[in-house]
Enzyme design. Structure first.
Site, mmCIF file in Angstrom:
data_model
loop_
_atom_site.group_PDB
_atom_site.id
_atom_site.type_symbol
_atom_site.label_atom_id
_atom_site.label_comp_id
_atom_site.label_asym_id
_atom_site.label_seq_id
_atom_site.Cartn_x
_atom_site.Cartn_y
_atom_site.Cartn_z
ATOM 1 N N CYS A 116 -11.406 -14.644 -17.006
ATOM 2 C CA CYS A 116 -11.023 -13.437 -17.755
ATOM 3 C C CYS A 116 -10.687 -13.746 -19.215
ATOM 4 C CB CYS A 116 -9.844 -12.746 -17.079
ATOM 5 S SG CYS A 116 -10.141 -12.408 -15.346
ATOM 6 N N HIS A 257 -7.139 -7.940 -22.001
ATOM 7 C CA HIS A 257 -7.956 -7.989 -20.792
ATOM 8 C C HIS A 257 -7.431 -6.924 -19.830
ATOM 9 C CE1 HIS A 257 -9.758 -9.123 -17.121
ATOM 10 N NE2 HIS A 257 -8.688 -9.707 -16.624
ATOM 11 N N ASN A 287 -10.858 -4.295 -13.066
ATOM 12 C CA ASN A 287 -10.843 -5.549 -13.808
ATOM 13 C C ASN A 287 -12.254 -6.152 -13.783
ATOM 14 O OD1 ASN A 287 -10.646 -8.234 -14.544
ATOM 15 N ND2 ASN A 287 -8.792 -8.643 -13.360
HETATM 16 N N1 ACO Z 1 -2.841 -1.008 -0.513
HETATM 17 C C1 ACO Z 1 -1.724 -0.810 0.177
HETATM 18 N N2 ACO Z 1 -0.781 -1.746 0.334
HETATM 19 C C2 ACO Z 1 -0.983 -2.950 -0.240
HETATM 20 C C3 ACO Z 1 -2.141 -3.226 -0.991
HETATM 21 C C4 ACO Z 1 -3.096 -2.204 -1.120
HETATM 22 N N3 ACO Z 1 -4.233 -2.356 -1.804
HETATM 23 N N4 ACO Z 1 -2.068 -4.487 -1.443
HETATM 24 C C5 ACO Z 1 -0.914 -5.000 -1.004
HETATM 25 N N5 ACO Z 1 -0.262 -4.073 -0.275
HETATM 26 C C6 ACO Z 1 1.031 -4.176 0.402
HETATM 27 C C7 ACO Z 1 1.275 -5.605 0.835
HETATM 28 O O1 ACO Z 1 0.713 -5.852 2.100
HETATM 29 C C8 ACO Z 1 2.770 -5.639 0.859
HETATM 30 O O2 ACO Z 1 3.232 -5.020 2.043
HETATM 31 P P1 ACO Z 1 4.405 -5.687 2.893
HETATM 32 O O3 ACO Z 1 5.581 -5.673 1.974
HETATM 33 O O4 ACO Z 1 4.500 -4.749 4.055
HETATM 34 O O5 ACO Z 1 3.923 -7.057 3.210
HETATM 35 C C9 ACO Z 1 3.170 -4.752 -0.309
HETATM 36 O O6 ACO Z 1 2.047 -3.912 -0.564
HETATM 37 C C10 ACO Z 1 3.503 -5.509 -1.552
HETATM 38 O O7 ACO Z 1 2.468 -6.501 -1.751
HETATM 39 P P2 ACO Z 1 2.452 -7.443 -2.978
HETATM 40 O O8 ACO Z 1 1.258 -8.345 -2.925
HETATM 41 O O9 ACO Z 1 3.812 -8.087 -3.086
HETATM 42 O O10 ACO Z 1 2.237 -6.384 -4.112
HETATM 43 P P3 ACO Z 1 2.656 -6.459 -5.622
HETATM 44 O O11 ACO Z 1 3.739 -5.531 -5.912
HETATM 45 O O12 ACO Z 1 2.790 -7.856 -6.120
HETATM 46 O O13 ACO Z 1 1.342 -5.847 -6.299
HETATM 47 C C11 ACO Z 1 -0.629 -6.604 -7.429
HETATM 48 C C12 ACO Z 1 0.099 -6.507 -6.104
HETATM 49 C C13 ACO Z 1 -0.965 -5.219 -7.911
HETATM 50 C C14 ACO Z 1 -1.918 -7.389 -7.234
HETATM 51 C C15 ACO Z 1 0.307 -7.313 -8.431
HETATM 52 O O14 ACO Z 1 0.791 -8.519 -7.888
HETATM 53 C C16 ACO Z 1 -0.339 -7.602 -9.725
HETATM 54 O O15 ACO Z 1 -0.547 -6.726 -10.518
HETATM 55 N N6 ACO Z 1 -0.657 -8.881 -10.006
HETATM 56 C C17 ACO Z 1 -1.425 -9.256 -11.133
HETATM 57 C C18 ACO Z 1 -2.684 -9.772 -10.596
HETATM 58 C C19 ACO Z 1 -3.897 -9.332 -11.351
HETATM 59 O O16 ACO Z 1 -3.921 -8.444 -12.159
HETATM 60 N N7 ACO Z 1 -4.945 -10.018 -11.017
HETATM 61 C C20 ACO Z 1 -6.183 -9.702 -11.540
HETATM 62 C C21 ACO Z 1 -6.988 -10.923 -11.631
HETATM 63 S S1 ACO Z 1 -6.328 -12.045 -12.678
HETATM 64 C C22 ACO Z 1 -6.589 -11.541 -14.144
HETATM 65 O O17 ACO Z 1 -7.517 -10.858 -14.418
HETATM 66 C C23 ACO Z 1 -5.580 -11.975 -15.062
#
Ligand code: ACO
Length: 332
Positions: A116, A257, A287
């Site tokens: 990215c 990004h 993304n």
């Molecule tokens: N739909 C419904 N529920 C979901 C989903 C989904 N798509 N994904 C995760 N959950 C649930 C999980 O199972 C978890 O449930 P639980 O508590 O019962 O186990 C709960 O939601 C929380 O999950 P987390 O993984 O802790 O969710 P988080 O709040 O961290 O959000 C996210 C996830 C959106 C990916 C966040 O971590 C984030 O924004 N990270 C940045 C990553 C990113 O942008 N990556 C892109 C690629 S890298 C780049 O381009 C830089």
């Protein structure tokens, strides 16, 4: 070399997306998720996905053609084609296929892999060739088809990604429009985000084996990536601004990004930049990795929002881990 050292200007942009799109409601029929969850956690509502007939090279070539038209530069005048991608059609590289499709017969072409961060790393790489006077006209393309490597059973990651391509034309110019930059890598954090090769031992002769296999789907520690982005991105933008002798008040557009709206909001807050200066189009694209910055740039330019002379702070960040920022002025 026949050319004198010069400054660099961004003189055209273009983009391309696969025709098919999948919205969050559609995704919720594939994995246990909802439009509400995805939209509130990421800002994403829909993404374009390439089908089996659509190649990365063709998407990149369309984006490139659009950028060449805007810059009014002929493909035959291009000296170098840089393709930032992590998802080439050919592991040996896809830039040459784009060169052939464009008919850019005088251009040397090669791929650059920095996930990215690829577009920003590519911009700075291109600038070195122009500043040293080696090349005058460069086509920089950011393109990715991450849908090929997404684990479509993993709801924590499959909701984030989309496919697309963006491109810019970079030209030698009397005034250098690249005002400052900073680039970083930290391989110790590689485990946070990767598409690893996994090979199985294949014996050849006694005591001699090779590893044959394929790449594994995207593996991501979302929380770590989020923490990394909101800490490192404001830092690297401030570093690039310092180099440019500018402050955030001098910036017209924050072009990050397009990973996640929450990351954009947190970075803008830390930099004390108002929401109206933050470019965001991830709602419709997700993304798109190396494509996200040039795709968002092109859309904003074509909407007439970015004006000649506007100062843009761009930052890419992602796998490696890697991150970087470039401060440049849009000039047409
Ligand atoms: N739909 C419904 N529920 C979901 C989903 C989904 N798509 N994904 C995760 N959950 C649930 C999980 O199972 C978890 O449930 P639980 O508590 O019962 O186990 C709960 O939601 C929380 O999950 P987390 O993984 O802790 O969710 P988080 O709040 O961290 O959000 C996210 C996830 C959106 C990916 C966040 O971590 C984030 O924004 N990270 C940045 C990553 C990113 O942008 N990556 C892109 C690629 S890298 C780049 O381009 C830089």
């Amino acid at each position: 070399m026949q050319y004198l050292a010069a400054g660099m200007a961004v003189t055209g942009s273009g983009s391309a997306s696969p025709a098919a799109s999948l919205d969050n409601h559609g995704l919720s029929q594939i994995v246990d998720t909802s439009d509400e969850w995805i939209a509130t956690r990421t800002g994403i509502r829909s993404r374009h996905l390439a089908n089996a007939q659509e190649s990365l090279a063709h998407l990149g070539a369309i984006a490139a053609q659009n950028a060449l038209s805007m810059a009014q530069v002929a493909a035959t005048d291009i000296d170098l084609i840089l393709l930032a991608t992590s998802t080439p059609d050919d592991l040996f590289g896809s830039a040459c296929q784009i060169q052939a499709e464009l008919g850019a017969k005088h251009a040397v072409a090669f791929d650059l892999t920095a996930a990215c961060s690829g577009f920003v790393f590519g911009l700075i790489t291109a600038a070195q060739f122009i500043r040293t006077g080696v090349y005058r006209n460069i086509l920089l393309i950011g393109a990715d088809v991450l849908s090929r490597w997404v684990d479509w059973t993993d709801r924590r990651s499959c909701v984030l990604f989309g496919d697309g391509a963006g491109a810019v034309v970079l030209q030698a110019n009397e005034n250098d429009r690249l005002l400052g930059f900073a680039l970083h890598s930290d391989g110790c954090l590689h485990d946070c985000l990767n598409v690893n090769y996994k090979g199985k031992a294949r014996p050849l002769t006694q005591g001699m084996e090779v590893a044959q296999g394929t790449y594994q789907p995207i593996s991501m520690n979302g929380k770590e990536v989020y923490r990394f982005a909101v800490n490192r991105v404001p830092e690297v933008i401030e570093k690039a601004l310092f180099q440019a002798n500018l402050s955030t008040a001098d910036i017209d557009w924050l072009l990050l990004h397009q990973a996640n709206q929450r990351i954009l909001d947190a970075v803008a807050k830390r930099l004390k930049m108002p929401a109206e200066k933050v470019i965001s189009n991830m709602a419709n694209y997700g993304n798109t990795s190396a494509a996200s910055i040039p795709l968002a740039l092109d859309e904003t330019v074509r909407q007439g929002q970015i004006k000649p002379g506007d100062t843009i702070a761009a930052s890419g960040f992602g796998a490696g881990l890697s991150w970087g920022a470039a401060i440049f002025q849009w000039q047409r």
